[in-house]
Design an enzyme around this catalytic site. Structure first.
Site, PDB file in Angstrom:
ATOM      1  N   LYS A   1     -38.870  74.554  42.240  1.00  0.00           N
ATOM      2  CA  LYS A   1     -37.520  74.443  41.668  1.00  0.00           C
ATOM      3  C   LYS A   1     -36.595  75.515  42.253  1.00  0.00           C
ATOM      4  O   LYS A   1     -35.484  75.223  42.691  1.00  0.00           O
ATOM      5  CB  LYS A   1     -37.588  74.614  40.141  1.00  0.00           C
ATOM      6  CG  LYS A   1     -36.235  74.842  39.493  1.00  0.00           C
ATOM      7  CD  LYS A   1     -36.330  75.038  37.997  1.00  0.00           C
ATOM      8  CE  LYS A   1     -36.621  76.435  37.531  1.00  0.00           C
ATOM      9  NZ  LYS A   1     -35.472  77.348  37.439  1.00  0.00           N
ATOM     10  N   ASN A   2     -37.054  76.759  42.245  1.00  0.00           N
ATOM     11  CA  ASN A   2     -36.159  77.847  42.643  1.00  0.00           C
ATOM     12  C   ASN A   2     -35.952  77.931  44.155  1.00  0.00           C
ATOM     13  O   ASN A   2     -35.166  78.748  44.628  1.00  0.00           O
ATOM     14  CB  ASN A   2     -36.658  79.183  42.069  1.00  0.00           C
ATOM     15  CG  ASN A   2     -36.462  79.220  40.561  1.00  0.00           C
ATOM     16  OD1 ASN A   2     -35.722  78.406  39.992  1.00  0.00           O
ATOM     17  ND2 ASN A   2     -37.134  80.159  39.898  1.00  0.00           N
TER      18      ASN A   2
ATOM     19  N   CYS B   1     -28.265  84.847  28.829  1.00  0.00           N
ATOM     20  CA  CYS B   1     -29.017  83.676  28.401  1.00  0.00           C
ATOM     21  C   CYS B   1     -30.201  84.143  27.577  1.00  0.00           C
ATOM     22  O   CYS B   1     -30.313  85.331  27.274  1.00  0.00           O
ATOM     23  CB  CYS B   1     -29.429  82.818  29.583  1.00  0.00           C
ATOM     24  SG  CYS B   1     -30.709  83.571  30.563  1.00  0.00           S
TER      25      CYS B   1
ATOM     26  N   ARG C   1     -27.759  88.648  32.286  1.00  0.00           N
ATOM     27  CA  ARG C   1     -27.979  88.230  33.683  1.00  0.00           C
ATOM     28  C   ARG C   1     -26.714  88.538  34.487  1.00  0.00           C
ATOM     29  O   ARG C   1     -25.924  87.661  34.785  1.00  0.00           O
ATOM     30  CB  ARG C   1     -28.312  86.734  33.755  1.00  0.00           C
ATOM     31  CG  ARG C   1     -29.328  86.256  32.764  1.00  0.00           C
ATOM     32  CD  ARG C   1     -30.687  85.956  33.280  1.00  0.00           C
ATOM     33  NE  ARG C   1     -30.939  85.383  34.544  1.00  0.00           N
ATOM     34  CZ  ARG C   1     -31.417  84.151  34.751  1.00  0.00           C
ATOM     35  NH1 ARG C   1     -31.583  83.345  33.733  1.00  0.00           N
ATOM     36  NH2 ARG C   1     -31.713  83.742  35.955  1.00  0.00           N
TER      37      ARG C   1
ATOM     38  N   ASP D   1     -23.190  91.341  39.378  1.00  0.00           N
ATOM     39  CA  ASP D   1     -22.457  92.355  40.146  1.00  0.00           C
ATOM     40  C   ASP D   1     -22.937  92.441  41.599  1.00  0.00           C
ATOM     41  O   ASP D   1     -22.146  92.700  42.508  1.00  0.00           O
ATOM     42  CB  ASP D   1     -22.595  93.727  39.458  1.00  0.00           C
ATOM     43  CG  ASP D   1     -24.048  94.110  39.224  1.00  0.00           C
ATOM     44  OD1 ASP D   1     -24.765  93.338  38.556  1.00  0.00           O
ATOM     45  OD2 ASP D   1     -24.478  95.159  39.723  1.00  0.00           O
TER      46      ASP D   1
ATOM     47  N   ASP E   1     -41.594  85.188  35.823  1.00  0.00           N
ATOM     48  CA  ASP E   1     -41.643  83.783  35.401  1.00  0.00           C
ATOM     49  C   ASP E   1     -43.046  83.337  34.980  1.00  0.00           C
ATOM     50  O   ASP E   1     -43.229  82.191  34.569  1.00  0.00           O
ATOM     51  CB  ASP E   1     -41.111  82.872  36.525  1.00  0.00           C
ATOM     52  CG  ASP E   1     -39.616  83.051  36.737  1.00  0.00           C
ATOM     53  OD1 ASP E   1     -38.957  83.634  35.855  1.00  0.00           O
ATOM     54  OD2 ASP E   1     -39.106  82.621  37.786  1.00  0.00           O
TER      55      ASP E   1
ATOM     56  N   ILE F   1     -38.285  93.266  34.942  1.00  0.00           N
ATOM     57  CA  ILE F   1     -37.185  92.470  35.501  1.00  0.00           C
ATOM     58  C   ILE F   1     -36.195  92.129  34.380  1.00  0.00           C
ATOM     59  O   ILE F   1     -34.999  92.373  34.515  1.00  0.00           O
ATOM     60  CB  ILE F   1     -37.696  91.160  36.146  1.00  0.00           C
ATOM     61  CG1 ILE F   1     -38.789  91.452  37.179  1.00  0.00           C
ATOM     62  CG2 ILE F   1     -36.532  90.381  36.786  1.00  0.00           C
ATOM     63  CD1 ILE F   1     -38.337  92.068  38.457  1.00  0.00           C
TER      64      ILE F   1
ATOM     65  N   ARG G   1     -36.367  71.119  32.299  1.00  0.00           N
ATOM     66  CA  ARG G   1     -35.496  71.670  33.337  1.00  0.00           C
ATOM     67  C   ARG G   1     -36.304  72.090  34.551  1.00  0.00           C
ATOM     68  O   ARG G   1     -35.828  72.004  35.676  1.00  0.00           O
ATOM     69  CB  ARG G   1     -34.770  72.906  32.799  1.00  0.00           C
ATOM     70  CG  ARG G   1     -33.634  72.585  31.848  1.00  0.00           C
ATOM     71  CD  ARG G   1     -32.862  73.843  31.530  1.00  0.00           C
ATOM     72  NE  ARG G   1     -32.768  74.646  32.742  1.00  0.00           N
ATOM     73  CZ  ARG G   1     -32.783  75.967  32.774  1.00  0.00           C
ATOM     74  NH1 ARG G   1     -32.859  76.659  31.669  1.00  0.00           N
ATOM     75  NH2 ARG G   1     -32.708  76.610  33.916  1.00  0.00           N
TER      76      ARG G   1
HETATM   77  C1  EPZ Z   1     -34.132  84.107  39.859  1.00  0.00           C
HETATM   78  O1  EPZ Z   1     -33.038  84.347  38.977  1.00  0.00           O
HETATM   79  C2  EPZ Z   1     -34.881  82.918  39.312  1.00  0.00           C
HETATM   80  N1  EPZ Z   1     -33.963  81.774  39.271  1.00  0.00           N
HETATM   81  C3  EPZ Z   1     -35.434  83.226  37.933  1.00  0.00           C
HETATM   82  O2  EPZ Z   1     -36.212  82.135  37.502  1.00  0.00           O
HETATM   83  C4  EPZ Z   1     -36.333  84.462  38.033  1.00  0.00           C
HETATM   84  O3  EPZ Z   1     -36.766  84.824  36.749  1.00  0.00           O
HETATM   85  C5  EPZ Z   1     -35.562  85.622  38.663  1.00  0.00           C
HETATM   86  O4  EPZ Z   1     -35.005  85.215  39.942  1.00  0.00           O
HETATM   87  C6  EPZ Z   1     -36.420  86.844  38.910  1.00  0.00           C
HETATM   88  O5  EPZ Z   1     -37.481  86.528  39.763  1.00  0.00           O
HETATM   89  C7  EPZ Z   1     -33.702  81.109  40.388  1.00  0.00           C
HETATM   90  O6  EPZ Z   1     -34.193  81.405  41.470  1.00  0.00           O
HETATM   91  C8  EPZ Z   1     -32.828  79.928  40.278  1.00  0.00           C
HETATM   92  P1  EPZ Z   1     -32.265  88.041  39.858  1.00  0.00           P
HETATM   93  P2  EPZ Z   1     -31.863  85.332  39.394  1.00  0.00           P
HETATM   94  O7  EPZ Z   1     -30.821  88.086  40.204  1.00  0.00           O
HETATM   95  O8  EPZ Z   1     -31.639  85.262  40.841  1.00  0.00           O
HETATM   96  C9  EPZ Z   1     -30.767  92.088  37.840  1.00  0.00           C
HETATM   97  C10 EPZ Z   1     -37.000  80.538  35.953  1.00  0.00           C
HETATM   98  O9  EPZ Z   1     -37.613  80.565  34.854  1.00  0.00           O
HETATM   99  N2  EPZ Z   1     -29.493  91.765  38.484  1.00  0.00           N
HETATM  100  O10 EPZ Z   1     -33.245  88.176  40.955  1.00  0.00           O
HETATM  101  O11 EPZ Z   1     -30.723  85.062  38.491  1.00  0.00           O
HETATM  102  C11 EPZ Z   1     -31.157  91.075  36.770  1.00  0.00           C
HETATM  103  O12 EPZ Z   1     -30.554  91.388  35.534  1.00  0.00           O
HETATM  104  C12 EPZ Z   1     -35.870  81.487  36.250  1.00  0.00           C
HETATM  105  O13 EPZ Z   1     -37.246  79.691  36.839  1.00  0.00           O
HETATM  106  C13 EPZ Z   1     -28.496  92.709  38.515  1.00  0.00           C
HETATM  107  O14 EPZ Z   1     -28.636  93.823  38.010  1.00  0.00           O
HETATM  108  O15 EPZ Z   1     -32.511  86.708  39.043  1.00  0.00           O
HETATM  109  C14 EPZ Z   1     -32.645  91.194  36.760  1.00  0.00           C
HETATM  110  O16 EPZ Z   1     -33.018  92.332  36.023  1.00  0.00           O
HETATM  111  C15 EPZ Z   1     -35.447  82.311  35.108  1.00  0.00           C
HETATM  112  N3  EPZ Z   1     -27.303  92.369  39.109  1.00  0.00           N
HETATM  113  C16 EPZ Z   1     -32.982  91.446  38.225  1.00  0.00           C
HETATM  114  O17 EPZ Z   1     -31.780  91.947  38.809  1.00  0.00           O
HETATM  115  C17 EPZ Z   1     -27.113  91.163  39.713  1.00  0.00           C
HETATM  116  O18 EPZ Z   1     -26.034  90.930  40.263  1.00  0.00           O
HETATM  117  C18 EPZ Z   1     -33.452  90.220  38.979  1.00  0.00           C
HETATM  118  O19 EPZ Z   1     -32.547  89.128  38.756  1.00  0.00           O
HETATM  119  C19 EPZ Z   1     -28.148  90.213  39.683  1.00  0.00           C
HETATM  120  C20 EPZ Z   1     -29.341  90.551  39.065  1.00  0.00           C
END
Ligand code: EPZ
Length: 425
Positions: free
Chosen positions: A22-23, A117, A122, A125, A308, A330, A400
């Site tokens: 999916k991702n 969420c 989430r 920045d 995940d 995370i 989903r």
């Molecule tokens: C991806 O989300 C995945 N979604 C998520 O899968 C997964 O949990 C996550 O990566 C972590 O591996 C998709 O790929 C569509 P991140 P993403 O930005 O990209 C912080 C599932 O169940 N952060 O890598 O949105 C954030 O808060 C889903 O399939 C910032 O600080 O996650 C987190 O602590 C849920 N600033 C960490 O980084 C930012 O601008 C990683 O988040 C962005 C993120």
């Protein structure tokens, strides 16, 4: 709305095929916005999130149809809006990945600012920082990110944040950089296999990217990308979930089409817990006959233990003979499933970003509420071994991101039925 009714099941046995990731497929669909030609994406799972992404693509002027063999075929129609609406972004955060491609190809993107969420805050920045570094102007207006760019220009930028890098943030900046002028270096890029798959797809489209799979991506901008055919990687999180299903029921399951190389930390943890793992070139077999042992793990960016799979492993450890400690590095608030597992008679204590799981000899079936995609899977897994019946409500979360999970489990011997939920609002 449907619910899943899961009864205590015999040990699961047999072989089951993993679906495409999916991702990986979601940002790859977004990447097709970067070309005026059609693309073919093979192995795309049939999921609600994929359908949502296809709807968004159609709003943006790219029609996506599914071939008989399951491949998605994209066809740019010319025109289309540059706006990703609140109603779509709120149901699927991955829609934020259209920001980079729209900006790079059309010079403009209006994408709803995603809120928090069920798994906690989430922020975006890092996405904004990266795209601004390439020369975009990005403002927040009436709940929307309004991004504009005359010409994007390559630069060196850092994408690390307080919790590591960002998966979709790296995807966005990478997709913008491939059409930027000159050279971009992304330091502290996410290394998740889904980012690697996206980068390889972009290379197939004509992008010039070095360092794929490493935290330093070097991109030499090109003027144009062409259409391409791609097969998405297997879903490592689905594979991990199915392995836990084998482990929790004391069964013997071979997950075919899976890549052990993407699950090293997970397989290591399963072995520590007492599960026998056999790694094949394109399959993973998990079996267990002895007791479940407790474990300690910390979720971390790839190749660390994936967040995940945290909830699914928590369900497994609820039945181990001892005390386990799970720490979320995370999403420190990704623990909504704890309260539901307690309803099944689990013994879990929260301590900041950690959960302390005190193993119990048995779980008891109950009505539980799915709070997010992976939490839903964890509740289904617990239901397979809980005495009596477990009703998992609000399974739209599960739909989903898991392709026919209940059918796959059923084929392995699980007693599980999808039923309409008259109690659902
Ligand atoms: C991806 O989300 C995945 N979604 C998520 O899968 C997964 O949990 C996550 O990566 C972590 O591996 C998709 O790929 C569509 P991140 P993403 O930005 O990209 C912080 C599932 O169940 N952060 O890598 O949105 C954030 O808060 C889903 O399939 C910032 O600080 O996650 C987190 O602590 C849920 N600033 C960490 O980084 C930012 O601008 C990683 O988040 C962005 C993120």
């Amino acid at each position: 709305m449907d619910k899943l009714v899961v009864s205590q099941s015999p040990p699961l046995r047999g072989a089951v095929a993993v679906s495409g990731a999916k991702n990986a497929v979601l940002p790859i669909l977004a990447a097709t916005l970067l070309t005026d030609e059609g693309c073919v994406i093979e192995g795309a799972p049939d999921l609600k999130d994929v359908a949502t992404m296809c709807r968004l693509m159609s709003d943006l002027g790219v029609t996506v149809s599914r071939r008989e063999d399951g491949a998605l075929v994209t066809r740019p129609e010319g025109g289309g809006s540059c706006d990703a609406d609140y109603d779509i972004v709120r149901t699927m955060r991955a829609s934020i990945t259209v920001l980079g491609p729209l900006l790079a190809k059309r010079g403009r993107a209006v994408v709803s600012f995603p809120g928090g969420c069920n798994i906690g805050p989430r922020p975006i920045d890092l996405h904004i920082r990266g795209l601004r570094a390439l020369g975009a102007t990005i403002e927040v207006e009436e709940g929307y990110l309004v991004a504009r760019a005359g010409k994007l220009t390559g630069t060196t930028l850092f994408l690390g944040g307080p919790f590591g890098s960002s998966v979709t943030g790296t995807a966005n900046v990478l997709m913008a950089a491939v059409l930027s002028e000159g050279r971009t270096v992304i330091e502290s890029a996410a290394c998740e296999p889904e980012v690697v798959d996206l980068a390889r797809f972009l290379v197939r489209m004509g992008a010039r990217i070095r360092g794929v799979g490493s935290p330093r991506l070097e991109i030499e901008g090109v003027r144009k990308l062409h259409g391409a055919t791609w097969r998405v990687i297997p879903d490592r999180i689905e594979a991990g979930t199915l392995l836990v299903a084998a482990a929790i029921t004391g069964g013997d399951v071979t997950v075919t089409g899976a890549s052990a190389g993407m699950l090293t930390g997970v397989l290591q943890t399963l072995r520590e817990i007492g599960v026998t793992i056999e790694e094949g070139p394109t399959s993973i077999r998990a079996s267990r006959s002895g007791p479940l042992r407790p474990a300690q793990f910390v979720t971390l960016p790839y190749p660390g233990f994936p967040t995940d799979l945290q909830a699914q492993f928590m369900a497994l450890l609820c039945l181990s003979e001892g005390i386990s400690v799970i720490t979320e590095k995370i999403y420190p608030e990704r623990f909504l499933h704890v309260a539901e597992l307690l309803r099944l008679r689990a013994h879990i204590l929260r301590e900041g970003p950690s959960a302390i799981v005190v193993g119990v000899p048995w779980l008891s079936g109950a009505k539980v509420m799915a709070s997010d995609l992976r939490a839903s899977a964890a509740l289904v897994l617990a239901g397979l071994v809980a005495r009596g019946k477990t009703e998992v409500k609000r399974i739209y979360h599960l739909d989903r991101g898991y392709e026919r999970l209940e059918e796959k489990l059923k084929a392995l011997g699980a007693i599980i039925e999808r039923e309409p939920d008259p109690e659902a609002p």
